[in-house]
Motif scaffolding. Structure first.
Motif, PDB file in Angstrom:
ATOM      1  N   ILE A   1       7.245 156.258   8.942  1.00 39.32           N
ATOM      2  CA  ILE A   1       7.525 157.612   8.085  1.00 39.32           C
ATOM      3  C   ILE A   1       8.205 158.479   9.280  1.00 39.32           C
ATOM      4  O   ILE A   1       7.662 158.825  10.216  1.00 39.32           O
ATOM      5  CB  ILE A   1       6.171 158.274   7.718  1.00 39.32           C
ATOM      6  N   LEU A   2       9.343 159.043   8.714  1.00 35.20           N
ATOM      7  CA  LEU A   2      10.158 159.827   9.574  1.00 35.20           C
ATOM      8  C   LEU A   2      10.175 161.265   9.187  1.00 35.20           C
ATOM      9  O   LEU A   2      10.369 161.512   7.965  1.00 35.20           O
ATOM     10  CB  LEU A   2      11.611 159.462   9.677  1.00 35.20           C
ATOM     11  N   ASP A   3      10.006 162.152  10.032  1.00 34.65           N
ATOM     12  CA  ASP A   3      10.108 163.702   9.720  1.00 34.65           C
ATOM     13  C   ASP A   3      10.363 164.372  11.026  1.00 34.65           C
ATOM     14  O   ASP A   3       9.597 164.719  11.849  1.00 34.65           O
ATOM     15  CB  ASP A   3       8.828 163.992   9.193  1.00 34.65           C
ATOM     16  N   PHE A   4      11.794 164.470  11.258  1.00 35.64           N
ATOM     17  CA  PHE A   4      12.245 165.107  12.508  1.00 35.64           C
ATOM     18  C   PHE A   4      13.676 165.573  12.349  1.00 35.64           C
ATOM     19  O   PHE A   4      14.469 165.262  11.117  1.00 35.64           O
ATOM     20  CB  PHE A   4      12.046 164.395  13.643  1.00 35.64           C
ATOM     21  N   VAL A   5      14.142 166.370  13.341  1.00 38.18           N
ATOM     22  CA  VAL A   5      15.438 166.989  13.315  1.00 38.18           C
ATOM     23  C   VAL A   5      16.176 166.996  14.502  1.00 38.18           C
ATOM     24  O   VAL A   5      15.159 167.116  15.802  1.00 38.18           O
ATOM     25  CB  VAL A   5      15.566 168.472  12.502  1.00 38.18           C
ATOM     26  N   PHE A   6      17.335 166.538  15.094  1.00 42.72           N
ATOM     27  CA  PHE A   6      18.025 166.654  16.088  1.00 42.72           C
ATOM     28  C   PHE A   6      19.029 167.985  16.129  1.00 42.72           C
ATOM     29  O   PHE A   6      19.621 168.220  15.034  1.00 42.72           O
ATOM     30  CB  PHE A   6      18.673 165.391  16.455  1.00 42.72           C
TER      31      PHE A   6
ATOM     32  N   PRO B   1      -0.238 162.701  12.168  1.00 39.72           N
ATOM     33  CA  PRO B   1       0.508 163.230  11.089  1.00 39.72           C
ATOM     34  C   PRO B   1      -0.004 162.582   9.924  1.00 39.72           C
ATOM     35  O   PRO B   1       0.172 162.969   8.603  1.00 39.72           O
ATOM     36  CB  PRO B   1       1.954 163.231  11.254  1.00 39.72           C
ATOM     37  N   TYR B   2      -0.187 161.242   9.790  1.00 38.51           N
ATOM     38  CA  TYR B   2      -0.495 160.182   8.933  1.00 38.51           C
ATOM     39  C   TYR B   2      -1.664 159.606   9.164  1.00 38.51           C
ATOM     40  O   TYR B   2      -2.807 160.342  10.116  1.00 38.51           O
ATOM     41  CB  TYR B   2       0.611 159.275   8.723  1.00 38.51           C
ATOM     42  N   SER B   3      -2.075 158.336   8.928  1.00 39.24           N
ATOM     43  CA  SER B   3      -3.104 157.683   9.184  1.00 39.24           C
ATOM     44  C   SER B   3      -3.226 157.375  10.650  1.00 39.24           C
ATOM     45  O   SER B   3      -2.351 157.066  11.468  1.00 39.24           O
ATOM     46  CB  SER B   3      -2.944 156.356   8.419  1.00 39.24           C
ATOM     47  N   GLN B   4      -4.530 157.446  11.089  1.00 37.80           N
ATOM     48  CA  GLN B   4      -4.874 157.192  12.456  1.00 37.80           C
ATOM     49  C   GLN B   4      -4.637 155.666  12.693  1.00 37.80           C
ATOM     50  O   GLN B   4      -4.340 155.465  13.984  1.00 37.80           O
ATOM     51  CB  GLN B   4      -6.356 157.334  12.926  1.00 37.80           C
ATOM     52  N   ALA B   5      -4.318 154.885  11.850  1.00 38.25           N
ATOM     53  CA  ALA B   5      -4.076 153.330  12.083  1.00 38.25           C
ATOM     54  C   ALA B   5      -2.759 153.053  12.810  1.00 38.25           C
ATOM     55  O   ALA B   5      -2.418 151.979  13.336  1.00 38.25           O
ATOM     56  CB  ALA B   5      -4.181 152.463  10.604  1.00 38.25           C
ATOM     57  N   GLY B   6      -1.937 154.079  12.716  1.00 35.78           N
ATOM     58  CA  GLY B   6      -0.563 153.994  13.223  1.00 35.78           C
ATOM     59  C   GLY B   6      -0.336 154.740  14.404  1.00 35.78           C
ATOM     60  O   GLY B   6      -1.399 155.006  15.320  1.00 35.78           O
ATOM     61  N   THR B   7       0.889 154.613  15.095  1.00 33.04           N
ATOM     62  CA  THR B   7       1.355 155.063  16.262  1.00 33.04           C
ATOM     63  C   THR B   7       2.458 156.152  15.943  1.00 33.04           C
ATOM     64  O   THR B   7       3.256 156.099  15.396  1.00 33.04           O
ATOM     65  CB  THR B   7       1.977 154.219  17.242  1.00 33.04           C
ATOM     66  N   CYS B   8       2.456 157.305  16.858  1.00 31.07           N
ATOM     67  CA  CYS B   8       3.319 158.427  16.624  1.00 31.07           C
ATOM     68  C   CYS B   8       4.172 158.580  17.781  1.00 31.07           C
ATOM     69  O   CYS B   8       3.572 158.568  18.618  1.00 31.07           O
ATOM     70  CB  CYS B   8       2.305 159.977  16.059  1.00 31.07           C
TER      71      CYS B   8
ATOM     72  N   PHE C   1       6.487 154.904  -2.286  1.00 26.51           N
ATOM     73  CA  PHE C   1       6.845 155.697  -0.659  1.00 26.51           C
ATOM     74  C   PHE C   1       5.978 156.869  -0.980  1.00 26.51           C
ATOM     75  O   PHE C   1       5.488 157.217   0.197  1.00 26.51           O
ATOM     76  CB  PHE C   1       8.271 155.615  -0.796  1.00 26.51           C
ATOM     77  N   ARG C   2       6.047 157.625  -1.899  1.00 23.31           N
ATOM     78  CA  ARG C   2       5.090 159.007  -1.955  1.00 23.31           C
ATOM     79  C   ARG C   2       3.713 158.829  -1.585  1.00 23.31           C
ATOM     80  O   ARG C   2       3.002 159.434  -0.936  1.00 23.31           O
ATOM     81  CB  ARG C   2       5.303 159.754  -3.166  1.00 23.31           C
ATOM     82  N   GLN C   3       3.157 157.665  -2.307  1.00 18.67           N
ATOM     83  CA  GLN C   3       1.629 157.351  -2.010  1.00 18.67           C
ATOM     84  C   GLN C   3       1.470 156.969  -0.522  1.00 18.67           C
ATOM     85  O   GLN C   3       0.508 157.282   0.093  1.00 18.67           O
ATOM     86  CB  GLN C   3       1.277 156.037  -3.055  1.00 18.67           C
ATOM     87  N   ILE C   4       2.552 156.465  -0.017  1.00 20.06           N
ATOM     88  CA  ILE C   4       2.313 155.625   1.444  1.00 20.06           C
ATOM     89  C   ILE C   4       2.270 156.849   2.358  1.00 20.06           C
ATOM     90  O   ILE C   4       1.536 157.037   3.233  1.00 20.06           O
ATOM     91  CB  ILE C   4       3.431 154.970   1.917  1.00 20.06           C
TER      92      ILE C   4
END
Length: 324
Positions: free
Chosen positions: A58-63, A26-33, A168-171
């Motif tokens: 970076i969080l984007d989820f719902v329970f 969802p974001y940079s390939q440098a991270g782990t999802c 944070f928006r830029q990140i």
């Protein structure tokens, strides 16, 4: 060498129902999802760490059900900005609301919180280790170094920090890879620290050290217990002051010192928690719900609901309906 993701994020995420999902970028390939298990919710938690120095999440989820979170916090400084959230931190109690900077200084203590079901959790966060703020910064800037922990804590709860929100928006928007990503994230962490140190210096004032006695803490507990039972009514400061056996000025300052919010904000948070329950579990008109939780003006209710949760009441209700 420590890795923040392995040491703190992975155990907590596995406990909550996430799994590592290499198919999602969802974001940079440098991270782990990590993705939420479908039976528990939807969405993802993306994180990037730089050795033993810092991590960006970076969080984007719902329970679909309330999420109770409990884990031991290592000695990290944690900084978060929520675009959308609803819940409470426990011990001490603090309402989680959108549009607010939240700071934690872990000291091997236990963090407990409850996140409300059906409200999206969208946030961007930075965690830095003692190796970063005690060793790395001190080595890099030996003549100008100051411990940033007090500066971080001084911005906890701020809602008027546009420079940091923009960062944070830029990140969230960055999609680089390789060395470009490493340089970018390292620079953004340093920029965040510099913004916070500068902000703390701007708002720094000299106050006498504040101490809250046990008697005053007991009085505040009586006040919050009264509010919890009567939050939908008109509550007057003078009445609360009589319950606390304090003057109104002392009550306001002591309350904010202990609970990190004003009395008005505390009442609003209680009202919004009840409104969430009514919006998701009944088909009552929104103006009726506004009345039930203490607002005679439904427009004012809607404005406050969006400020705290990041969604308008009708948007929240429609969102809940899609999850049924």
């Amino acid at each position: 060498m420590k890795d923040i993701v392995i040491e703190m994020h992975v155990p907590c995420l596995m406990q909550c129902g996430f799994y590592q999902d290499d198919s999602q970028v969802p974001y940079s390939q440098a991270g782990t999802c990590f993705s939420v298990s479908p039976e528990k919710g939807s969405g993802h938690y993306w994180t990037y760490s730089r050795e033993n120095l810092f991590a960006i999440s970076i969080l984007d989820f719902v329970f679909y059900e309330d999420l109770f979170l409990e884990f031991q916090q290592p000695k990290y400084l944690s900084l978060n900005y929520y675009d959308s959230v609803s819940g409470e931190e426990l011990h001490p109690y603090k309402r989680l609301s959108s549009g607010c900077i939240r700071v934690h200084f872990g000291c091997n203590n236990v963090y407990r919180a409850r996140y409300h079901k059906n409200i999206p959790i969208r946030s961007t966060g930075i965690e830095i280790t003692p190796e970063y703020y005690e060793d790395y910064l001190k080595t890099k800037y030996p003549d100008e170094y100051t411990d940033p922990r007090s500066s971080f804590l001084s911005v906890d709860g701020l809602t008027n920090f546009p420079e940091l929100v923009f960062l944070f928006r830029q990140i969230r928007q960055f999609r680089g890879t390789g060395i470009a990503a490493k340089l970018y994230y390292e620079g953004k962490v340093a920029e965040a620290v510099s913004l916070i140190v500068e902000k703390a210096q701007q708002q720094k004032k000299t106050y006498p050290s504040k101490y809250v006695s046990k008697a005053d803490l007991d009085s505040l507990q009586a006040v919050t217990a009264y509010i919890d039972d009567h939050f939908a009514e008109d509550i007057h400061l003078e009445s609360l002051a009589r319950i606390a056996c304090m003057g109104t000025t002392k009550l306001k300052s002591t309350f904010k010192l202990v609970y990190k919010c004003t009395i008005t904000e505390y009442i609003q948070n209680k009202r919004m928690s009840r409104a969430e329950q009514l919006l998701s579990s009944t088909d009552m008109p929104i103006n009726q719900i506004a009345q039930l939780v203490g607002y005679h003006n439904s427009s004012r209710f809607s404005e406050l609901f969006r400020k705290i949760t990041g969604m308008l009441p009708n948007e929240y209700r429609r969102y809940c309906a899609t999850l049924l």
